[in-house]
Design a protein around this motif. Sequence first.
Motif, PDB file in Angstrom:
ATOM      1  N   PRO A 134       5.402  -5.071   9.207  1.00  0.00           N
ATOM      2  CA  PRO A 134       4.272  -6.008   9.297  1.00  0.00           C
ATOM      3  C   PRO A 134       3.039  -5.258   9.815  1.00  0.00           C
ATOM      4  CG  PRO A 134       6.227  -6.864  10.406  1.00  0.00           C
ATOM      5  CD  PRO A 134       6.469  -5.415  10.151  1.00  0.00           C
ATOM      6  N   LEU A 135       1.955  -5.281   9.036  1.00  0.00           N
ATOM      7  CA  LEU A 135       0.748  -4.527   9.362  1.00  0.00           C
ATOM      8  C   LEU A 135      -0.460  -5.446   9.381  1.00  0.00           C
ATOM      9  CD1 LEU A 135       1.333  -1.455   7.004  1.00  0.00           C
ATOM     10  CD2 LEU A 135       1.994  -1.685   9.399  1.00  0.00           C
ATOM     11  N   VAL A 136      -1.498  -5.002  10.098  1.00  0.00           N
ATOM     12  CA  VAL A 136      -2.778  -5.697  10.091  1.00  0.00           C
ATOM     13  C   VAL A 136      -3.849  -4.713   9.623  1.00  0.00           C
ATOM     14  CG1 VAL A 136      -3.198  -5.209  12.559  1.00  0.00           C
ATOM     15  CG2 VAL A 136      -4.393  -7.101  11.419  1.00  0.00           C
ATOM     16  N   PHE A 137      -4.745  -5.198   8.765  1.00  0.00           N
ATOM     17  CA  PHE A 137      -5.814  -4.393   8.177  1.00  0.00           C
ATOM     18  C   PHE A 137      -7.165  -5.017   8.499  1.00  0.00           C
ATOM     19  CE2 PHE A 137      -2.062  -3.828   5.608  1.00  0.00           C
ATOM     20  CZ  PHE A 137      -2.053  -2.481   5.264  1.00  0.00           C
ATOM     21  N   TYR A 138      -8.186  -4.175   8.663  1.00  0.00           N
ATOM     22  CA  TYR A 138      -9.560  -4.650   8.782  1.00  0.00           C
ATOM     23  C   TYR A 138     -10.494  -3.470   8.538  1.00  0.00           C
ATOM     24  CZ  TYR A 138      -9.602  -2.659  13.574  1.00  0.00           C
ATOM     25  OH  TYR A 138      -9.535  -1.840  14.661  1.00  0.00           O
ATOM     26  N   ARG A 139     -11.772  -3.758   8.456  1.00  0.00           N
ATOM     27  CA  ARG A 139     -12.779  -2.706   8.313  1.00  0.00           C
ATOM     28  C   ARG A 139     -13.623  -2.630   9.584  1.00  0.00           C
ATOM     29  NH1 ARG A 139     -13.288  -0.390   3.363  1.00  0.00           N
ATOM     30  NH2 ARG A 139     -12.463  -1.550   1.571  1.00  0.00           N
ATOM     31  N   LYS A 140     -13.922  -1.408   9.990  1.00  0.00           N
ATOM     32  CA  LYS A 140     -14.815  -1.191  11.131  1.00  0.00           C
ATOM     33  C   LYS A 140     -16.268  -1.428  10.711  1.00  0.00           C
ATOM     34  CE  LYS A 140     -13.439   3.044  11.958  1.00  0.00           C
ATOM     35  NZ  LYS A 140     -13.257   4.342  12.646  1.00  0.00           N
ATOM     36  N   ALA A 141     -17.144  -1.370  11.669  1.00  0.00           N
ATOM     37  CA  ALA A 141     -18.564  -1.596  11.387  1.00  0.00           C
ATOM     38  C   ALA A 141     -19.117  -0.596  10.383  1.00  0.00           C
ATOM     39  CB  ALA A 141     -19.368  -1.542  12.690  1.00  0.00           C
ATOM     40  N   ASP A 142     -18.578   0.620  10.370  1.00  0.00           N
ATOM     41  CA  ASP A 142     -19.057   1.632   9.418  1.00  0.00           C
ATOM     42  C   ASP A 142     -18.441   1.477   8.031  1.00  0.00           C
ATOM     43  OD1 ASP A 142     -16.458   2.578   9.681  1.00  0.00           O
ATOM     44  OD2 ASP A 142     -17.010   4.480  10.634  1.00  0.00           O
ATOM     45  N   GLY A 143     -17.588   0.458   7.849  1.00  0.00           N
ATOM     46  CA  GLY A 143     -16.990   0.188   6.549  1.00  0.00           C
ATOM     47  C   GLY A 143     -15.642   0.824   6.318  1.00  0.00           C
ATOM     48  N   SER A 144     -15.219   1.745   7.163  1.00  0.00           N
ATOM     49  CA  SER A 144     -13.921   2.388   6.972  1.00  0.00           C
ATOM     50  C   SER A 144     -12.798   1.434   7.348  1.00  0.00           C
ATOM     51  CB  SER A 144     -13.825   3.673   7.796  1.00  0.00           C
ATOM     52  OG  SER A 144     -14.016   3.402   9.169  1.00  0.00           O
ATOM     53  N   ALA A 145     -11.687   1.554   6.629  1.00  0.00           N
ATOM     54  CA  ALA A 145     -10.561   0.630   6.802  1.00  0.00           C
ATOM     55  C   ALA A 145      -9.587   1.144   7.850  1.00  0.00           C
ATOM     56  CB  ALA A 145      -9.842   0.427   5.470  1.00  0.00           C
ATOM     57  N   VAL A 146      -8.915   0.206   8.506  1.00  0.00           N
ATOM     58  CA  VAL A 146      -7.948   0.484   9.573  1.00  0.00           C
ATOM     59  C   VAL A 146      -6.655  -0.252   9.252  1.00  0.00           C
ATOM     60  CG1 VAL A 146      -7.437   0.149  12.033  1.00  0.00           C
ATOM     61  CG2 VAL A 146      -9.765   0.736  11.305  1.00  0.00           C
ATOM     62  N   ALA A 147      -5.529   0.381   9.572  1.00  0.00           N
ATOM     63  CA  ALA A 147      -4.223  -0.278   9.477  1.00  0.00           C
ATOM     64  C   ALA A 147      -3.417   0.061  10.718  1.00  0.00           C
ATOM     65  CB  ALA A 147      -3.475   0.169   8.235  1.00  0.00           C
ATOM     66  N   MET A 148      -2.798  -0.951  11.308  1.00  0.00           N
ATOM     67  CA  MET A 148      -1.927  -0.716  12.460  1.00  0.00           C
ATOM     68  C   MET A 148      -0.805  -1.738  12.453  1.00  0.00           C
ATOM     69  SD  MET A 148      -4.217  -2.113  15.703  1.00  0.00           S
ATOM     70  CE  MET A 148      -5.589  -0.999  15.412  1.00  0.00           C
ATOM     71  N   ASP A 149       0.236  -1.468  13.250  1.00  0.00           N
ATOM     72  CA  ASP A 149       1.347  -2.413  13.361  1.00  0.00           C
ATOM     73  C   ASP A 149       0.833  -3.759  13.842  1.00  0.00           C
ATOM     74  OD1 ASP A 149       3.376  -0.753  12.489  1.00  0.00           O
ATOM     75  OD2 ASP A 149       3.894  -0.047  14.498  1.00  0.00           O
ATOM     76  N   ASP A 150       1.362  -4.799  13.239  1.00  0.00           N
ATOM     77  CA  ASP A 150       0.921  -6.155  13.570  1.00  0.00           C
ATOM     78  C   ASP A 150       1.801  -6.741  14.668  1.00  0.00           C
ATOM     79  OD1 ASP A 150      -0.512  -8.467  13.517  1.00  0.00           O
ATOM     80  OD2 ASP A 150       0.376  -9.237  11.656  1.00  0.00           O
ATOM     81  N   ALA A 151       1.872  -6.026  15.802  1.00  0.00           N
ATOM     82  CA  ALA A 151       2.691  -6.476  16.931  1.00  0.00           C
ATOM     83  C   ALA A 151       2.159  -5.825  18.198  1.00  0.00           C
ATOM     84  CB  ALA A 151       4.155  -6.110  16.729  1.00  0.00           C
TER      85      ALA A 151
END
Length: 350
Positions: free
Chosen positions: A34-51
């Motif tokens: 289970p992962l969570v994704f989002y974009r930072k203010a500079d537009g680059s994407a992030v993925a990390m464990d969703d826990a």
Amino acid sequence: MNKHSFPLNAWYVAAWDHEIKKGVMTSRQICDKPLVFYRKADGSAVAMDDACWHRLAPLSKGKLVGDNVVCPYHGLVYEPGGRCVHMPSQETINPSACVKAYPLIEKHRFIWIWPGDPAEANPDLVPDLHWNDDPEWTGDGQCIHLEANYLLAVDNLMDLTHETFVHSGSIGNDAVAEAPFNVNHGDGTARVTRWIIDQDPPGFWGAQLGRPGKVDRWQIIDFVAPSTIALDVGVAVTGTGAPEGDRSQGVNGYVLNSITPESETTSHYFWAVVRNYNLGDMSLTISWRDAVAGIFKQDEDILAAQQLAIKRNPDKKFYDLNIDAGGMWARRKVMEMMERENERVRGAAQ
């Protein structure tokens, strides 16, 4: 040791690039994670464990403050690399407080994730799907939530004989099942080449060509392990040189596929269909996308039924025919990846 049917040291499509947005967290399970994704203010994407490190609350139910993720349960704050930078009611932060972050690359309109060892995440290993953003090609695609193991979708794409039976009203006819084909393979790759010479075109391709008469049809399937497949497909007026390389009297498209394991029995099936003619005709792009979506819905139904049959018949095994040669090589390439991955794990444990 990897106990799954998929390698972890590989690039998988996690999302279309437009799916992940600034200021919004998106949850998605990739390779049983289970992962969570989002974009930072500079537009680059992030993925990390969703826990959350603290009590495993899903971070995707929290909020973003700047580029940081705030846990919805007790307010722990994580920076984009996964390190905790704030804990409630204390100044000292436990140095082990972190969640795993994953390498991401944006390429060919997709966001690719490496779920395995980040030290092995070589950007050069991202499969080539350049047609998806090449200015000489145009098209669109979607994502299917497939109720089947990703390798069943690979089998389906590596053997297009099924078009005769599953897609008889659109891209399939009797000529597909009876045409000879060639299979070859390389390091982590396999190719199936089929030419259908001097035959009536199926409905979809006849409409695209826009003229009556027989055609020479090609299906060239390129697989890159573990789960990316580019299909070079099209038809040309019979006898105008398509088998020798002159496709000027025909129409050509690519069907781009990358199937990402969600679990052992479900997958995220990302696909696009592109063409190299009438590039500015948006209505044609939409009609192509919708037509292929309808075709893939038939595949989706048969693969889900196949997965259910596997569950209901755990004591039964697959048998192979000549037409399965491409899929057999693809599965072998996946097994080779997993064997190398397991060897590294064993070496590190010694």
